[in-house]
Design an enzyme around this catalytic site. Structure first.
Site, short mmCIF file in Angstrom:
data_model
loop_
_atom_site.label_atom_id
_atom_site.label_comp_id
_atom_site.label_asym_id
_atom_site.label_seq_id
_atom_site.Cartn_x
_atom_site.Cartn_y
_atom_site.Cartn_z
CE LYS A 259 -6.51 3.44 3.16
NZ LYS A 259 -6.53 2.81 4.50
CG ASP A 264 -11.02 4.93 6.77
OD1 ASP A 264 -12.22 4.59 6.68
OD2 ASP A 264 -10.12 4.16 7.18
CE LYS A 271 -10.89 4.67 10.46
NZ LYS A 271 -10.16 3.51 11.02
CG ASP A 282 -6.89 6.11 5.39
OD1 ASP A 282 -5.79 5.59 5.65
OD2 ASP A 282 -7.96 5.47 5.32
CG ASP A 341 -12.37 1.24 9.68
OD1 ASP A 341 -11.99 2.04 8.80
OD2 ASP A 341 -12.09 1.37 10.89
CD GLU A 343 -10.51 2.27 4.30
OE1 GLU A 343 -10.85 1.55 5.26
OE2 GLU A 343 -9.54 3.05 4.36
NE ARG A 345 -7.54 -4.87 4.88
CZ ARG A 345 -7.29 -5.38 6.07
NH1 ARG A 345 -7.37 -6.69 6.28
NH2 ARG A 345 -6.93 -4.60 7.08
N1 BES Z 1 -6.98 3.90 7.60
C1 BES Z 1 -7.12 2.86 8.56
C2 BES Z 1 -5.81 2.52 9.25
C3 BES Z 1 -5.16 3.59 10.08
C4 BES Z 1 -5.28 3.56 11.44
C5 BES Z 1 -4.37 4.56 9.50
C6 BES Z 1 -4.65 4.51 12.21
C7 BES Z 1 -3.75 5.51 10.28
C8 BES Z 1 -3.88 5.49 11.62
C9 BES Z 1 -7.63 1.61 7.87
O1 BES Z 1 -8.47 1.80 6.80
C10 BES Z 1 -8.39 0.85 8.91
O2 BES Z 1 -9.39 1.36 9.34
N2 BES Z 1 -7.93 -0.34 9.27
C11 BES Z 1 -8.57 -1.14 10.24
C12 BES Z 1 -8.58 -2.55 9.73
C13 BES Z 1 -9.43 -3.47 10.56
C14 BES Z 1 -10.89 -3.11 10.43
C15 BES Z 1 -9.20 -4.89 10.09
C16 BES Z 1 -7.78 -1.02 11.53
O3 BES Z 1 -6.56 -0.93 11.48
O4 BES Z 1 -8.41 -0.99 12.58
ZN ZN Z 2 -8.27 3.57 5.79
MN MN Z 3 -10.49 2.06 7.41
#
Ligand code: BES
Ligand code: ZN
Ligand code: MN
Length: 492
Positions: A259, A264, A271, A282, A341, A343, A345
């Site tokens: 990825k 992000d 966020k 990220d 968020d 993104e 996947r």
């Molecule tokens: N990049 C984030 C995940 C992340 C969180 C990486 C903390 C490193 C530290 C990812 O893109 C994300 O935002 N995931 C969301 C998914 C949710 C919206 C289903 C999450 O984990 O909150």
């Molecule tokens: Zn992310």
């Molecule tokens: Mn995200």
């Protein structure tokens, strides 16, 4: 270098010792008995992470740092890595740019399979421990930085050849890990998708690999609709990067995918501001792919490996993808974007679909995919999922050897229902419960029948505190898994 303890010459010898283990008598004699004296007085007991620096008068070994590795029955490569880390930190405090380790003494009791592996682990760990990112700081002349740059290995009884090969291998692995850390550490305004593509191109030029890079127009033309949807909110152009290392004859390749979200923000599903700056890492999965590919080139690994990096920012704007939008994908499946968020996947879906074209023997992806994996496993293990139990098992063992632990999470059919969408083939979030697993299930939809495993490194790619051989910040995870996984497969 092959020598007896009396002939060792170094400013600082790092000496790992187990609890209750007596130092080698030859070494003790060569250092005027300071080692046995420290143990006899109780100054050094060999417990895990015990560190004692002793100065030696009238010896070519100027100092010894004794480092405890704990109880004999707890001996492990990870304890050895920690000891080397303590040795490097001691050298830094002394402003010494060179350390030495006596290989024969570093593997008592035969818990390290052979000298080559010991040499590789020691050199790799020392160079990983020494690494620091200073490119964006103005140097202070009054406080010069003396990084550890030289690691001498003494061998006495073990064969020098194997040790030398192992040392070279370890240096190559460390180079890959540190490349990945540098990429993940660089801020989002520097490590852009184009910067990742240039890095890939440089690796390709240096090691004779093929590198294909698609820009926004190319991504559009090729139908990578899910990647394009994430990128549509950004001025900064996305890149789809493919590196091919072909040195394994006509065997089917393996594919590693990372990825590459260079920043992000969450997009329209923005966020919170608190710690948002950390989202520059990220792209840690992408960084690990590039680090591993560089290592394959440098070691001339006889294998066919394809590295794929979908790279983009995730930003909100008037052109950004919105919650509720339904988008397409390279695979043809339609996706309801419930939360912008989620993104990672989306861009990985297109990368997995692309990867299947190579008819790979297996694919392994890595992504800072979910905050939920931190809730499940904390910061001590990578979340591991896949569609093939044997592969998941293989990757878990790989992680154990490489020093990057993984723990499996189940992709049971029951979880799949959480990503059913009323309007499309699949939706991009499955709600709060089992967030890492539903993300894994989403990817599985795009992996098809190819044996595939997924590493969720959101809890392990970055450290908030220092560990003995890793500073705060980017860890390079899972570069070592990628390298060890492909290396072991090339040998079978
Ligand atoms: N990049 C984030 C995940 C992340 C969180 C990486 C903390 C490193 C530290 C990812 O893109 C994300 O935002 N995931 C969301 C998914 C949710 C919206 C289903 C999450 O984990 O909150
Ligand atoms: Zn992310
Ligand atoms: Mn995200």
């Amino acid at each position: 270098m092959k020598a007896a303890p009396a002939d060792f010459r170094t400013p600082l010898l790092v000496l790992p010792l187990q609890q209750g283990q007596a130092p080698d008598t030859g070494l003790d004699a060569a250092t005027g008995g300071v080692l046995s004296a420290a143990i006899a007085r109780g100054d050094f007991r060999g417990r895990k992470d015990d560190v004692l620096l002793v100065a030696v008068a009238g010896s070519r070994i100027e100092r010894v740092v004794m480092v405890g590795t704990g109880k004999t029955e707890e001996a492990s490569l990870e304890r050895l890595r920690r000891a080397i880390g303590h040795g490097v930190r001691t050298a830094e405090r002394l402003r010494q740019g060179a350390i030495a380790v006596w290989l024969d003494a570093a593997m008592p009791g035969g818990y390290v399979p052979d000298a080559g592996i010991a040499a590789s682990v020691i050199v790799e760990t020392a160079l990983v421990a020494a690494w620091d990112y200073r490119d964006l700081k103005t140097p202070k002349p009054e406080d010069p930085h003396t990084p550890v740059e030289a690691v001498t290995l003494f061998v006495t009884d073990t064969p020098e050849d194997g040790a030398r090969r192992g040392a070279g291998y370890g240096a190559t692995v460390a180079g890959g890990v540190n490349l990945a850390r540098g990429l993940a550490t660089r801020p989002g305004n520097i490590a852009t998708p184009a910067f990742l593509a240039e890095t890939a191109q440089n690796i390709a030029d240096r090691w004779g690999m093929r590198c294909t890079v698609l820009d926004r127009a190319g991504i559009t033309r090729e139908g990578l609709k899910a990647l394009l949807a994430v990128a549509q909110g950004s001025e900064q152009e996305p890149r789809f990067i493919v590196l091919e290392h072909r040195a394994g004859g006509d065997r089917p390749p393996v594919v590693i995918i990372g990825k590459g979200v260079t920043f992000d923000s969450g997009g329209i599903s923005l966020k919170p501001a608190e710690r948002m700056e950390e989202m520059k890492y990220d792209m840690s999965g992408a960084a690990a792919v590039l680090g591993a590919m560089q290592a394959f080139g440098e070691m001339g690994l006889r294998a066919n490996v394809i590295g794929i990096v979908p790279a983009t920012e995730n930003l909100p704007s008037g052109t950004a993808v919105k919650p509720g939008d339904v988008i397409g994908s390279l695979d043809g499946k339609t996706i309801e974007v419930v939360n912008t968020d989620a993104e990672g996947r989306l861009i990985l879906a297109d990368a997995l679909a692309w990867a299947k074209r190579y008819e790979p023997a297996a694919m392994l992806d890595a992504a800072t995919l979910t905050g939920a994996v931190v809730i499940a496993l904390g910061h001590h293990a990578i979340g591991l999922m896949g569609n093939d139990d044997a592969l998941v098992d293989e990757v878990q063992h790989t992680g154990e050897r490489a020093g990057e632990r993984c723990w499996p999470l189940p992709l049971w059919a029951e979880y799949r229902e959480q990503i059913d969408s009323p309007v499309s083939d699949v939706k991009n979030t499955g709600g709060r419960p089992a967030g890492s697993i539903t993300a894994g299930w989403f990817l599985r939809e795009f992996a098809g029948d190819v044996p595939w495993a997924h590493l969720d490194v959101a809890g392990t790619a970055w450290r908030d505190d220092a560990a003995p051989y890793l500073r705060k910040g980017a860890t390079g995870v899972p570069t070592r898994i990628f390298i060890e996984w492909v290396r072991a497969r090339a040998e079978r």
